[in-house]
Design a protein around this motif. Structure first.
Motif, PDB file in Angstrom:
ATOM      1  N   PHE A  33       7.058  61.862 -48.333  1.00  0.00           N
ATOM      2  CA  PHE A  33       5.687  62.207 -48.700  1.00  0.00           C
ATOM      3  C   PHE A  33       5.598  62.721 -50.137  1.00  0.00           C
ATOM      4  O   PHE A  33       4.687  62.369 -50.873  1.00  0.00           O
ATOM      5  N   VAL A  34       6.558  63.543 -50.537  1.00  0.00           N
ATOM      6  CA  VAL A  34       6.564  64.061 -51.906  1.00  0.00           C
ATOM      7  C   VAL A  34       6.799  62.926 -52.898  1.00  0.00           C
ATOM      8  O   VAL A  34       6.162  62.866 -53.957  1.00  0.00           O
ATOM      9  N   THR A  35       7.685  62.001 -52.562  1.00  0.00           N
ATOM     10  CA  THR A  35       7.942  60.855 -53.443  1.00  0.00           C
ATOM     11  C   THR A  35       6.702  59.979 -53.587  1.00  0.00           C
ATOM     12  O   THR A  35       6.346  59.564 -54.694  1.00  0.00           O
ATOM     13  N   LEU A  36       6.038  59.705 -52.491  1.00  0.00           N
ATOM     14  CA  LEU A  36       4.817  58.898 -52.523  1.00  0.00           C
ATOM     15  C   LEU A  36       3.725  59.600 -53.330  1.00  0.00           C
ATOM     16  O   LEU A  36       3.021  58.966 -54.127  1.00  0.00           O
ATOM     17  N   PHE A  37       3.592  60.882 -53.158  1.00  0.00           N
ATOM     18  CA  PHE A  37       2.598  61.650 -53.913  1.00  0.00           C
ATOM     19  C   PHE A  37       2.901  61.620 -55.412  1.00  0.00           C
ATOM     20  O   PHE A  37       2.008  61.402 -56.231  1.00  0.00           O
ATOM     21  N   LEU A  42       1.710  59.476 -60.936  1.00  0.00           N
ATOM     22  CA  LEU A  42       2.120  58.705 -62.116  1.00  0.00           C
ATOM     23  C   LEU A  42       1.291  57.427 -62.265  1.00  0.00           C
ATOM     24  O   LEU A  42       0.909  57.041 -63.378  1.00  0.00           O
ATOM     25  N   GLU A  43       1.003  56.762 -61.163  1.00  0.00           N
ATOM     26  CA  GLU A  43       0.231  55.515 -61.211  1.00  0.00           C
ATOM     27  C   GLU A  43      -1.201  55.774 -61.699  1.00  0.00           C
ATOM     28  O   GLU A  43      -1.719  55.067 -62.563  1.00  0.00           O
ATOM     29  N   PHE A  44      -1.839  56.797 -61.157  1.00  0.00           N
ATOM     30  CA  PHE A  44      -3.199  57.109 -61.600  1.00  0.00           C
ATOM     31  C   PHE A  44      -3.217  57.626 -63.032  1.00  0.00           C
ATOM     32  O   PHE A  44      -4.155  57.364 -63.783  1.00  0.00           O
ATOM     33  N   GLY A  45      -2.172  58.328 -63.440  1.00  0.00           N
ATOM     34  CA  GLY A  45      -2.060  58.732 -64.840  1.00  0.00           C
ATOM     35  C   GLY A  45      -1.980  57.525 -65.756  1.00  0.00           C
ATOM     36  O   GLY A  45      -2.578  57.508 -66.839  1.00  0.00           O
ATOM     37  N   ASN A  46      -1.260  56.492 -65.339  1.00  0.00           N
ATOM     38  CA  ASN A  46      -1.169  55.265 -66.128  1.00  0.00           C
ATOM     39  C   ASN A  46      -2.518  54.553 -66.197  1.00  0.00           C
ATOM     40  O   ASN A  46      -2.885  53.998 -67.237  1.00  0.00           O
ATOM     41  N   ARG A 130      -2.649  45.987 -63.788  1.00  0.00           N
ATOM     42  CA  ARG A 130      -1.442  45.504 -63.115  1.00  0.00           C
ATOM     43  C   ARG A 130      -0.740  46.710 -62.503  1.00  0.00           C
ATOM     44  O   ARG A 130      -0.061  47.465 -63.189  1.00  0.00           O
ATOM     45  N   SER A 131      -0.912  46.880 -61.213  1.00  0.00           N
ATOM     46  CA  SER A 131      -0.376  48.069 -60.556  1.00  0.00           C
ATOM     47  C   SER A 131       1.019  47.825 -60.011  1.00  0.00           C
ATOM     48  O   SER A 131       1.498  46.698 -59.935  1.00  0.00           O
ATOM     49  N   SER A 132       1.633  48.898 -59.596  1.00  0.00           N
ATOM     50  CA  SER A 132       2.939  48.810 -58.965  1.00  0.00           C
ATOM     51  C   SER A 132       2.765  48.430 -57.499  1.00  0.00           C
ATOM     52  O   SER A 132       1.653  48.458 -56.976  1.00  0.00           O
ATOM     53  N   PRO A 133       3.831  48.111 -56.815  1.00  0.00           N
ATOM     54  CA  PRO A 133       3.714  47.732 -55.392  1.00  0.00           C
ATOM     55  C   PRO A 133       3.205  48.845 -54.483  1.00  0.00           C
ATOM     56  O   PRO A 133       2.819  48.586 -53.350  1.00  0.00           O
ATOM     57  N   ILE A 134       3.175  50.061 -54.972  1.00  0.00           N
ATOM     58  CA  ILE A 134       2.715  51.179 -54.138  1.00  0.00           C
ATOM     59  C   ILE A 134       1.280  50.953 -53.677  1.00  0.00           C
ATOM     60  O   ILE A 134       0.941  51.207 -52.528  1.00  0.00           O
TER      61      ILE A 134
END
Length: 156
Positions: A33-37, A42-46, A130-134
């Motif tokens: 859960f911490v890793t996903l968060f 990071l993704e939303f920051g990008n 272009r997002s990551s697979p998450i």
């Protein structure tokens, strides 16, 4: 049989009262859960960084177009091309890196609306992030970054 029962009861009591594996168990539950968060942050920051870069590029293109002198030949796209290069690359020089990866490879991603009745020039764009697979794992659809900028035409 009684000896076996005593051994099982002793083992059960030992596992039940022991705290040796508690930290490992808690870590196995919490780490995903911490890793996903963290990856989501990071993704939303990008995404926000790319939006700021696109806004900056449109502002640069709008400022250039607001000072660009109209050419006698309407088919001469010099002002438009220069403004688009400023938006995508931050410079007119060739060989520069794009501000945002995948935005403006062919100079067709920006629409420049010439001077309207109010005397403003509008520069607008849409960019597919272009997002990551998450995002696909979480079921989030593709994100489109849309932005526009207006400048009052000043001319030379």
């Amino acid at each position: 049989m009684i000896a076996m029962r005593n051994i099982v009861c002793a083992l059960f009591h030992h596992f039940r009262s022991s705290e040796d594996g508690a930290v490992l168990t808690e870590a196995l539950v919490a780490v995903p859960f911490v890793t996903l968060f963290a990856a989501g942050v990071l993704e939303f920051g990008n995404i926000f960084w790319q939006r700021m870069q696109i806004d900056s590029g449109l502002r640069d293109a709008g400022r250039y177009m607001s000072r660009c002198r109209p050419r006698p030949d309407p088919t001469d796209p010099t002002c438009d091309e220069t403004a688009k290069k400023l938006a995508f690359y931050g410079t007119q020089a060739s060989g520069a890196a794009l501000r945002v990866p995948g935005w403006g490879d062919n100079l067709a991603d920006i629409t420049i609306i010439p001077v309207d009745v109010n005397g403003t020039i509008t520069v607008q764009t849409s960019h597919l992030y272009r997002s990551s697979p998450i995002f696909s794992w979480l079921g989030i659809d593709a994100i489109t970054i849309t932005s526009s900028h207006q400048e009052r035409y000043i001319g030379w």
